[in-house]
Write a protein that holds these residues in place. Structure first.
Motif, short mmCIF file in Angstrom:
data_model
loop_
_atom_site.label_atom_id
_atom_site.label_comp_id
_atom_site.label_asym_id
_atom_site.label_seq_id
_atom_site.Cartn_x
_atom_site.Cartn_y
_atom_site.Cartn_z
N MET A 94 68.22 22.76 11.58
CA MET A 94 67.18 22.84 10.56
C MET A 94 67.22 24.19 9.84
SD MET A 94 63.06 22.34 10.83
CE MET A 94 62.76 23.87 11.69
N ASN A 95 67.14 24.13 8.51
CA ASN A 95 67.01 25.32 7.67
C ASN A 95 65.92 25.04 6.63
OD1 ASN A 95 69.25 27.02 8.63
ND2 ASN A 95 70.50 25.32 7.91
N THR A 96 65.09 26.05 6.38
CA THR A 96 64.01 25.91 5.41
C THR A 96 64.23 26.89 4.28
OG1 THR A 96 62.49 25.29 7.18
CG2 THR A 96 61.49 25.95 5.11
N TYR A 97 64.07 26.40 3.06
CA TYR A 97 64.23 27.24 1.86
C TYR A 97 62.96 27.14 1.04
CZ TYR A 97 69.04 27.09 3.34
OH TYR A 97 70.19 27.21 4.10
N GLY A 98 62.29 28.28 0.87
CA GLY A 98 61.05 28.32 0.11
C GLY A 98 59.84 28.07 0.98
N ASN A 99 58.67 28.29 0.38
CA ASN A 99 57.40 28.07 1.07
C ASN A 99 56.92 26.66 0.76
OD1 ASN A 99 57.47 30.69 1.95
ND2 ASN A 99 56.27 31.45 0.23
N ARG A 100 56.20 26.07 1.68
CA ARG A 100 55.61 24.75 1.49
C ARG A 100 56.64 23.73 0.97
NH1 ARG A 100 49.60 24.85 -0.03
NH2 ARG A 100 50.33 22.90 -0.90
N MET A 121 56.47 19.37 7.93
CA MET A 121 56.34 18.16 7.13
C MET A 121 55.02 18.07 6.36
SD MET A 121 59.06 16.20 7.47
CE MET A 121 58.47 14.59 7.01
N SER A 122 54.12 19.02 6.51
CA SER A 122 52.77 18.87 5.95
C SER A 122 52.73 18.72 4.44
CB SER A 122 51.87 20.02 6.40
OG SER A 122 52.40 21.24 5.93
N ASN A 123 53.70 19.27 3.71
CA ASN A 123 53.71 19.16 2.25
C ASN A 123 54.87 18.35 1.70
OD1 ASN A 123 51.41 20.87 1.72
ND2 ASN A 123 52.69 22.53 2.49
N VAL A 124 55.69 17.78 2.58
CA VAL A 124 56.88 17.04 2.15
C VAL A 124 56.45 15.76 1.45
CG1 VAL A 124 58.93 15.78 2.93
CG2 VAL A 124 58.40 18.03 3.87
N LYS A 125 56.91 15.61 0.20
CA LYS A 125 56.60 14.42 -0.59
C LYS A 125 57.77 13.44 -0.61
CE LYS A 125 53.38 16.84 -3.65
NZ LYS A 125 53.21 17.93 -2.75
N MET A 126 58.99 13.96 -0.52
CA MET A 126 60.17 13.09 -0.56
C MET A 126 61.09 13.41 0.60
SD MET A 126 63.08 12.46 -3.52
CE MET A 126 62.00 11.58 -4.62
N VAL A 127 61.52 12.34 1.29
CA VAL A 127 62.50 12.46 2.35
C VAL A 127 63.79 11.85 1.79
CG1 VAL A 127 63.18 11.74 4.67
CG2 VAL A 127 60.79 12.32 4.18
N PHE A 149 53.10 11.21 8.58
CA PHE A 149 53.12 12.29 7.60
C PHE A 149 52.57 11.76 6.27
CE2 PHE A 149 56.69 12.80 10.56
CZ PHE A 149 56.25 13.94 11.22
N PRO A 150 51.26 11.85 6.08
CA PRO A 150 50.64 11.22 4.90
C PRO A 150 51.07 11.81 3.56
CG PRO A 150 49.02 12.49 6.14
CD PRO A 150 50.28 12.49 6.94
N SER A 151 51.65 12.99 3.55
CA SER A 151 52.09 13.57 2.28
C SER A 151 53.37 12.92 1.76
CB SER A 151 52.28 15.08 2.41
OG SER A 151 53.33 15.36 3.32
N VAL A 152 54.12 12.22 2.64
CA VAL A 152 55.37 11.58 2.21
C VAL A 152 55.04 10.39 1.32
CG1 VAL A 152 57.43 10.34 2.98
CG2 VAL A 152 56.64 12.32 4.26
N LYS A 153 55.55 10.46 0.08
CA LYS A 153 55.32 9.40 -0.91
C LYS A 153 56.60 8.61 -1.20
CE LYS A 153 51.08 10.70 -2.03
NZ LYS A 153 50.24 10.44 -0.88
N TYR A 154 57.76 9.25 -0.97
CA TYR A 154 59.02 8.64 -1.35
C TYR A 154 60.08 8.85 -0.26
CZ TYR A 154 56.57 9.54 -5.71
OH TYR A 154 55.60 9.64 -6.67
#
Length: 191
Positions: A94-100, A121-127, A149-154
């Protein structure tokens, strides 16, 4: 007992046996029909609709023109194609780039790690799930884990191997009927 009574008893017993056999056959037939109907209803209930990304965006643009909203189609394309704050969960690393992070990029083999609690995953909208090898088409992605993860829309399935629409759809295991995300795919060999 007279011979006539014995014959009638045998006839009645024989008739009952025939009726019993017919009843058993009818019961098995009815159970077979009910089980087929139940299985089809279960698949329809649990099934997830998967469409090509171009068709999905076109449908959003059509509804946007009716609603005069304009934003969702552009947002989907931006999440799918632009540089966004993202989490990369590839090759079990796992690598994270940027905030949120708004996007999660993962491969078929790492997808299950989403549930381990360390993926933000709290702000992830697209997987975005990549199919990198022909053997990945044999995997089964249990999309219902994204229901947590309710923020996932797509959910965007991107195949970099040449395959058919049917092959991509078979990778996706049914999600629950409560799923609130849209699933779409693109077959782009070499991507």
């Amino acid at each position: 007992m007279s011979p006539k009574k014995i014959t009638n008893l045998l006839d009645n017993a024989l008739l009952f046996k025939i009726e019993k056999k017919l009843m058993v056959k009818a019961l098995f037939f009815l159970l077979a029909i009910l089980s087929i109907g139940t299985a089809e209803a279960q698949n329809a209930k649990e099934g997830v609709s998967i469409t090509n990304i171009d068709d999905f965006v076109s449908s959003l643009q059509s509804s946007t023109q009716r609603n005069n909203n304009g934003g969702e189609a552009a947002k989907v394309l931006s999440l799918a194609n632009d540089a966004n704050s993202s989490v990369y969960l590839m090759n079990n690393t796992m690598n994270t780039y940027g905030n949120r992070p708004e996007c999660l990029f993962t491969d078929v083999n790492s997808f299950g790690m989403i549930t381990n609690g360390s993926v933000p995953m709290s702000n992830v909208k697209m997987v975005i799930i990549k199919i990198n090898r022909q053997s990945d088409l044999n995997a089964k992605l249990e999309l219902s884990i994204l229901d947590n993860f309710p923020s996932v829309k797509y959910v965007y399935i991107l195949s970099s191997v040449s395959c058919t629409e049917t092959a991509v759809k078979q990778v996706v295991k049914n999600s629950s009927s409560e799923s609130t995300f849209n699933v779409f795919y693109k077959i782009a060999p070499g991507a």
